[in-house]
Design a protein around this motif. Structure first.
Motif, mmCIF file in Angstrom:
data_model
loop_
_atom_site.group_PDB
_atom_site.id
_atom_site.type_symbol
_atom_site.label_atom_id
_atom_site.label_comp_id
_atom_site.label_asym_id
_atom_site.label_seq_id
_atom_site.Cartn_x
_atom_site.Cartn_y
_atom_site.Cartn_z
ATOM 1 N N LEU A 280 0.811 -1.219 0.000
ATOM 2 C CA LEU A 280 0.000 0.000 0.000
ATOM 3 C C LEU A 280 0.845 1.270 0.000
ATOM 4 O O LEU A 280 1.723 1.434 0.839
ATOM 5 C CB LEU A 280 -0.897 0.015 1.243
ATOM 6 N N ALA A 281 0.536 2.165 -0.924
ATOM 7 C CA ALA A 281 1.160 3.495 -0.891
ATOM 8 C C ALA A 281 0.717 4.200 0.388
ATOM 9 O O ALA A 281 -0.309 3.864 0.981
ATOM 10 C CB ALA A 281 0.736 4.293 -2.122
ATOM 11 N N ASP A 282 1.492 5.180 0.812
ATOM 12 C CA ASP A 282 1.190 5.880 2.072
ATOM 13 C C ASP A 282 -0.250 6.379 2.134
ATOM 14 O O ASP A 282 -0.909 6.268 3.150
ATOM 15 C CB ASP A 282 2.147 7.057 2.279
ATOM 16 N N ASN A 283 -0.719 6.956 1.038
ATOM 17 C CA ASN A 283 -2.077 7.511 1.019
ATOM 18 C C ASN A 283 -3.011 6.688 0.133
ATOM 19 O O ASN A 283 -3.826 7.237 -0.605
ATOM 20 C CB ASN A 283 -2.035 8.968 0.554
ATOM 21 N N ALA A 284 -2.882 5.376 0.216
ATOM 22 C CA ALA A 284 -3.654 4.480 -0.642
ATOM 23 C C ALA A 284 -5.153 4.593 -0.379
ATOM 24 O O ALA A 284 -5.588 4.968 0.714
ATOM 25 C CB ALA A 284 -3.202 3.037 -0.418
ATOM 26 N N THR A 285 -5.911 4.262 -1.404
ATOM 27 C CA THR A 285 -7.371 4.168 -1.315
ATOM 28 C C THR A 285 -7.732 2.691 -1.431
ATOM 29 O O THR A 285 -7.263 2.015 -2.349
ATOM 30 C CB THR A 285 -8.030 4.968 -2.457
ATOM 31 N N ILE A 286 -8.555 2.201 -0.517
ATOM 32 C CA ILE A 286 -8.897 0.777 -0.489
ATOM 33 C C ILE A 286 -10.400 0.612 -0.598
ATOM 34 O O ILE A 286 -11.160 1.200 0.177
ATOM 35 C CB ILE A 286 -8.389 0.093 0.811
ATOM 36 N N TYR A 287 -10.813 -0.196 -1.581
ATOM 37 C CA TYR A 287 -12.234 -0.504 -1.782
ATOM 38 C C TYR A 287 -12.501 -1.916 -1.280
ATOM 39 O O TYR A 287 -11.775 -2.849 -1.626
ATOM 40 C CB TYR A 287 -12.579 -0.413 -3.265
ATOM 41 N N ILE A 288 -13.545 -2.068 -0.468
ATOM 42 C CA ILE A 288 -13.919 -3.392 0.042
ATOM 43 C C ILE A 288 -15.390 -3.639 -0.230
ATOM 44 O O ILE A 288 -16.249 -2.833 0.144
ATOM 45 C CB ILE A 288 -13.633 -3.532 1.552
ATOM 46 N N GLU A 289 -15.657 -4.782 -0.875
ATOM 47 C CA GLU A 289 -17.025 -5.216 -1.123
ATOM 48 C C GLU A 289 -17.275 -6.471 -0.298
ATOM 49 O O GLU A 289 -16.443 -7.383 -0.292
ATOM 50 C CB GLU A 289 -17.212 -5.502 -2.618
ATOM 51 N N SER A 290 -18.399 -6.519 0.396
ATOM 52 C CA SER A 290 -18.686 -7.656 1.279
ATOM 53 C C SER A 290 -20.190 -7.862 1.379
ATOM 54 O O SER A 290 -20.976 -7.046 0.889
ATOM 55 C CB SER A 290 -18.109 -7.400 2.676
ATOM 56 N N GLY A 291 -20.575 -8.948 2.052
ATOM 57 C CA GLY A 291 -21.978 -9.126 2.389
ATOM 58 C C GLY A 291 -22.358 -8.118 3.465
ATOM 59 O O GLY A 291 -21.505 -7.653 4.232
ATOM 60 N N ARG A 292 -23.617 -7.783 3.527
ATOM 61 C CA ARG A 292 -24.087 -6.732 4.440
ATOM 62 C C ARG A 292 -23.766 -7.052 5.903
ATOM 63 O O ARG A 292 -23.510 -6.150 6.696
ATOM 64 C CB ARG A 292 -25.597 -6.556 4.262
#
Length: 197
Positions: A154-166
């Motif tokens: 991960l870059a220092d200012n990374a953006t992370i997207y997470i998809e999951s069940g509710r």
């Protein structure tokens, strides 16, 4: 013996439509693979609206790439590179074929076990945008989060997207700030910004 199904219907069920950018409207095939569930059009539209300020020139890592719905969409919208990791060899082969159809040279397909790859660590440049969308039944969110943090992904200012069940639970690190959070039916999708620790 498999029952015969009309091929037009089969192909329509297994088609991914790119919804924005350079390849907007292009349709790409993906194979029947257990657990492969492309991110829906409405969720992708929302996600890439969220990512619009930072997608240009970004290095993206698409874990559990499947159909390429996220990694290829990122390239279409101006990402500099997109590494798509897919364990299933049939799905990985189709991803390579789709990049060839699009005449793209900035995407890269890794046919690998995601957890093994992450635990080896990253010796390349870290990534700006990471997509985490595993088959929900595997419950891998926490293990992936911890391996990403431990392995220089991960870059220092990374953006992370997470998809999951509710109802699925995971605990992001203290330096991951929740930026956006939405639900669509039984699916939750969230965007985190990683702050320098």
């Amino acid at each position: 013996m498999k029952s015969a199904r009309p091929s037009p219907k089969t192909s329509a069920n297994n088609q991914l439509r790119i919804i924005g950018g350079l390849w907007r409207g292009r349709k790409l095939a993906f194979p029947d693979v257990e657990g492969l569930r492309p991110t829906g059009d409405r969720i992708r539209e929302t996600l890439f609206n969220w990512l619009a300020p930072e997608i240009q020139g970004a290095r993206c890592l698409d874990l559990f790439a499947g159909s390429g719905a996220l990694g290829i969409e990122a390239l279409s919208r101006g990402a500099a590179a997109s590494v798509m990791v897919e364990r299933d060899s049939k799905a990985a082969a189709q991803l390579k074929a789709n990049l060839a159809i699009l005449k793209d040279e900035t995407g890269r397909i890794l046919n690998a076990d995601i957890m093994e790859l992450l635990r080896k660590g990253n010796s390349d440049e870290p990534y700006h945008i990471i997509f985490i969308d595993p088959p929900f039944q595997l419950k891998l969110w926490q293990a992936v989060i911890e391996a990403l943090e431990a392995g220089n992904w991960l870059a220092d200012n990374a953006t992370i997207y997470i998809e999951s069940g509710r109802d699925d639970q995971y605990a992001p690190p203290i330096n991951w700030q929740l930026h956006r959070d939405k639900h669509a039916g039984a699916v939750s999708y969230r965007l985190f910004y990683r702050e320098q620790s």
